[in-house]
Design a protein around this motif. Sequence first.
Motif, PDB file in Angstrom:
ATOM      1  N   MET A 184     -61.211  12.437 -27.425  1.00  0.00           N
ATOM      2  CA  MET A 184     -60.654  11.216 -27.997  1.00  0.00           C
ATOM      3  C   MET A 184     -59.175  11.118 -27.624  1.00  0.00           C
ATOM      4  O   MET A 184     -58.525  12.123 -27.341  1.00  0.00           O
ATOM      5  N   THR A 185     -58.683   9.907 -27.633  1.00  0.00           N
ATOM      6  CA  THR A 185     -57.255   9.688 -27.413  1.00  0.00           C
ATOM      7  C   THR A 185     -56.730   8.825 -28.555  1.00  0.00           C
ATOM      8  O   THR A 185     -57.485   8.089 -29.192  1.00  0.00           O
ATOM      9  N   LYS A 186     -55.422   8.960 -28.784  1.00  0.00           N
ATOM     10  CA  LYS A 186     -54.775   8.114 -29.775  1.00  0.00           C
ATOM     11  C   LYS A 186     -53.366   7.804 -29.288  1.00  0.00           C
ATOM     12  O   LYS A 186     -52.564   8.719 -29.033  1.00  0.00           O
ATOM     13  N   SER A 187     -53.082   6.528 -29.164  1.00  0.00           N
ATOM     14  CA  SER A 187     -51.755   6.113 -28.712  1.00  0.00           C
ATOM     15  C   SER A 187     -51.064   5.334 -29.815  1.00  0.00           C
ATOM     16  O   SER A 187     -51.700   4.552 -30.535  1.00  0.00           O
ATOM     17  N   PHE A 188     -49.768   5.570 -29.947  1.00  0.00           N
ATOM     18  CA  PHE A 188     -48.905   4.759 -30.817  1.00  0.00           C
ATOM     19  C   PHE A 188     -47.902   4.066 -29.902  1.00  0.00           C
ATOM     20  O   PHE A 188     -46.920   4.687 -29.486  1.00  0.00           O
ATOM     21  N   GLY A 189     -48.171   2.836 -29.554  1.00  0.00           N
ATOM     22  CA  GLY A 189     -47.318   2.173 -28.574  1.00  0.00           C
ATOM     23  C   GLY A 189     -47.461   2.871 -27.239  1.00  0.00           C
ATOM     24  O   GLY A 189     -48.570   3.046 -26.725  1.00  0.00           O
ATOM     25  N   THR A 190     -46.317   3.330 -26.714  1.00  0.00           N
ATOM     26  CA  THR A 190     -46.371   4.010 -25.422  1.00  0.00           C
ATOM     27  C   THR A 190     -46.592   5.514 -25.576  1.00  0.00           C
ATOM     28  O   THR A 190     -46.807   6.211 -24.592  1.00  0.00           O
ATOM     29  N   LEU A 191     -46.520   5.994 -26.812  1.00  0.00           N
ATOM     30  CA  LEU A 191     -46.686   7.432 -27.044  1.00  0.00           C
ATOM     31  C   LEU A 191     -48.156   7.782 -27.171  1.00  0.00           C
ATOM     32  O   LEU A 191     -48.867   7.228 -28.021  1.00  0.00           O
ATOM     33  N   ARG A 192     -48.611   8.687 -26.330  1.00  0.00           N
ATOM     34  CA  ARG A 192     -49.999   9.142 -26.431  1.00  0.00           C
ATOM     35  C   ARG A 192     -49.995  10.448 -27.234  1.00  0.00           C
ATOM     36  O   ARG A 192     -49.662  11.517 -26.726  1.00  0.00           O
ATOM     37  N   ALA A 193     -50.324  10.345 -28.504  1.00  0.00           N
ATOM     38  CA  ALA A 193     -50.243  11.498 -29.397  1.00  0.00           C
ATOM     39  C   ALA A 193     -51.419  12.442 -29.197  1.00  0.00           C
ATOM     40  O   ALA A 193     -51.287  13.662 -29.324  1.00  0.00           O
ATOM     41  N   VAL A 194     -52.579  11.896 -28.908  1.00  0.00           N
ATOM     42  CA  VAL A 194     -53.766  12.709 -28.621  1.00  0.00           C
ATOM     43  C   VAL A 194     -54.319  12.216 -27.293  1.00  0.00           C
ATOM     44  O   VAL A 194     -54.552  11.020 -27.113  1.00  0.00           O
ATOM     45  N   ASP A 195     -54.499  13.168 -26.389  1.00  0.00           N
ATOM     46  CA  ASP A 195     -54.807  12.765 -25.015  1.00  0.00           C
ATOM     47  C   ASP A 195     -56.042  13.523 -24.522  1.00  0.00           C
ATOM     48  O   ASP A 195     -55.936  14.596 -23.933  1.00  0.00           O
ATOM     49  N   GLY A 196     -57.192  12.978 -24.809  1.00  0.00           N
ATOM     50  CA  GLY A 196     -58.426  13.577 -24.298  1.00  0.00           C
ATOM     51  C   GLY A 196     -58.836  14.851 -25.002  1.00  0.00           C
ATOM     52  O   GLY A 196     -59.392  15.753 -24.378  1.00  0.00           O
ATOM     53  N   VAL A 197     -58.576  14.948 -26.291  1.00  0.00           N
ATOM     54  CA  VAL A 197     -58.965  16.144 -27.051  1.00  0.00           C
ATOM     55  C   VAL A 197     -60.460  16.077 -27.361  1.00  0.00           C
ATOM     56  O   VAL A 197     -60.975  15.044 -27.778  1.00  0.00           O
ATOM     57  N   SER A 198     -61.142  17.194 -27.128  1.00  0.00           N
ATOM     58  CA  SER A 198     -62.556  17.278 -27.483  1.00  0.00           C
ATOM     59  C   SER A 198     -62.788  18.589 -28.212  1.00  0.00           C
ATOM     60  O   SER A 198     -62.467  19.664 -27.691  1.00  0.00           O
ATOM     61  N   LEU A 199     -63.278  18.496 -29.421  1.00  0.00           N
ATOM     62  CA  LEU A 199     -63.454  19.690 -30.248  1.00  0.00           C
ATOM     63  C   LEU A 199     -64.823  19.656 -30.898  1.00  0.00           C
ATOM     64  O   LEU A 199     -65.401  18.591 -31.086  1.00  0.00           O
ATOM     65  N   ASP A 200     -65.312  20.830 -31.251  1.00  0.00           N
ATOM     66  CA  ASP A 200     -66.472  20.859 -32.124  1.00  0.00           C
ATOM     67  C   ASP A 200     -66.337  22.054 -33.061  1.00  0.00           C
ATOM     68  O   ASP A 200     -65.716  23.050 -32.724  1.00  0.00           O
ATOM     69  N   VAL A 201     -66.871  21.886 -34.249  1.00  0.00           N
ATOM     70  CA  VAL A 201     -66.857  22.982 -35.209  1.00  0.00           C
ATOM     71  C   VAL A 201     -68.210  22.984 -35.901  1.00  0.00           C
ATOM     72  O   VAL A 201     -68.779  21.929 -36.197  1.00  0.00           O
ATOM     73  N   ARG A 202     -68.702  24.191 -36.109  1.00  0.00           N
ATOM     74  CA  ARG A 202     -70.060  24.325 -36.643  1.00  0.00           C
ATOM     75  C   ARG A 202     -70.030  24.814 -38.092  1.00  0.00           C
ATOM     76  O   ARG A 202     -69.018  25.384 -38.536  1.00  0.00           O
ATOM     77  N   PRO A 203     -71.131  24.650 -38.790  1.00  0.00           N
ATOM     78  CA  PRO A 203     -71.187  25.154 -40.171  1.00  0.00           C
ATOM     79  C   PRO A 203     -70.919  26.653 -40.207  1.00  0.00           C
ATOM     80  O   PRO A 203     -71.377  27.409 -39.351  1.00  0.00           O
TER      81      PRO A 203
END
Lengths: 274, 380
Positions: free
Chosen positions: A1-20
Amino acid sequence: MTKSFGTLRAVDGVSLDVRPGEVLGLLGPNGAGKTTTLSIAAGRLHPTSGEVRLDGVSPARASARARVGVAPQELALYDELSAYENVALFARLFGVRRRELRERSLSALDRVGLADRAKGRARTFSGGMRRRLNLAMAITHDPAIVLLDEPTAGVDPQSRHAIFDVVASLRQAGCAVVCSTHYLEEAERLCDRVVIIDHGRVLVEGQVAALIDEHGGPPRVHIESGAGVVEQETDTPMRLVAEALADPTTREVHVERPDLESVFMRLTGRRLRD
Amino acid sequence: MSMPRLAPSVLSLARKDLLLLWRDRVGFFFVFGFPLLIAIFFGLVFSGPGSGPGARLPIVVVDRDGSEASGALLHSLGASDSLSVEVMETPEAARARVRSGARVASIEIEPGFGSVDLPRRVVSRDAAPGVVIAIDPARQAEAGLLRGVVTREAFAALAPPGDASLASNPVPVRLERAAAADRNAFLVTFPQGLVWGVMACAAGFGVSLVAERRGGTLARIRSGPTPAWAVLAGKATACFVGNVALAVVLLVVGAIAFGLLSSASLVALVLAVLSVALGFVGLMMLLAVCGKTESAAGGVGWAVLLVLAMVGGAMAPRFLMPAWLDVVGGLSPVRWAIEAYEGAIWRGWTLSQMVWPCAKLIVMGAATFTLGARLMTRRD
């Protein structure tokens, strides 16, 4: 996932998984994107692209968010409510039935060591107590997923250990825990896997031992002798130790094994982050 | 290490606080800018010409005498620059008009007014027929002005042209209250107190909403399954309950201690309490999005509410206002709330009369709540 605030890309292609039953550590310098990642996972922020699934369900759905417990980094408590009232409020909001409310709330307070202060106003609590109350509010409803953002920031060792115990009990109960932290020894101790992110990107991911083996570098031998102080990284530390011990002028010798901090510093550098 | 000197410490602390005030631009404006604007604005408003048609006191006159003198008085009252006169046939109808709030006072010229000339009045002043002013209890501030005008014109109506020989006015002008429950100042003060209470409640809950947003508890709640509308509805419900509880407490105390509700209509009162509470809940929601910090929201909230109270007639007598400001004041929910409470408590308004101010309050509440909730949701 990515998350941008204006021109700032705070999260850039993060992919995570967590299991029980797994504790995933989210490590990174200040501004690396940890809190933003957790906020997206909690459904508080919408990703610019990508998606989050909690047991296959988007956190945009209330039913999915009801199964998540969030302990934010900034303590979000009602100062003028008692510890019990704070916990009970969030238990109700997360769907705990009225008849179970008292028992569940007191149980959560007991797990964080605040049962005897249930009637005390949050305003009167120490920093460690407030941090534990913050955690209790996240777990009263027995969530399947718990997101902890810096759960031990600014607390004393006693409170820290109490929080460790809660995290361990959550894992034992089959809960999936994602925990962001600055304390690397804490991550080493608590987490089954860690993810190191910087500038919004995942740098490495894996079990702590594997990451140390792969990215920690060689052991560092520290020798103080008549020739001065020598620090040397080597793959054969015992040979250097033997040589140092043979030198009658040697005053001190020790070997620093690489740890998670070594991995962290190697990957994120020594430049200060603000 | 020596003890630090106190004076520099005090000055440093003071400098810090002034710097913080300067950095909080909204707070700074409400400390320095807003009072200046208020002072200039209302100074200009109230120092303007008050003699235009809009400054005339609306009264209703009943001529029960029918004499030449009473006719002259009626004519001179109608010609007065200070009055706007409506003529009615019976005192009951005239007083009902005053109680409804349409007129400030009814002027009743008593039978026999024109049959007793001035010289005989000097002997039996108080027993002689005169003029009764039945004033709206909520408009006591205008009573003095009205009494002066009526006394002057009554004297002129009875005196031969150019005769100013009498040192004191021998025409009795009696002042009464037009309300059903006479001589109870609390009838006026309690509705105003109720409105000030709901304003305080609205401002308080608005600030608490900002505090929750800043403190993170609102975001924390939103991270759970509770939808945004439910979070805001919870706050609105608390504000509504607070408003209603406040009204109930004040009305019960007023009823027990001051006989406040002796002529009140229960149904109208319930309608007034609920509509005022709903109206100010909406206003609370809008005020909560007016500032990013608690102090800013509190400053903006109270500034808005004070202006609404001022133009609504809860702070300055309406007769001091120029006509246009009185018209603008008619748009103030503070005036609607006071009208609703007064209508229910002592004006004896029927339900159809109550509907108008109550409907305005409810519509205003719904509109401001919707707008505030949308802005807040968008901001979050």
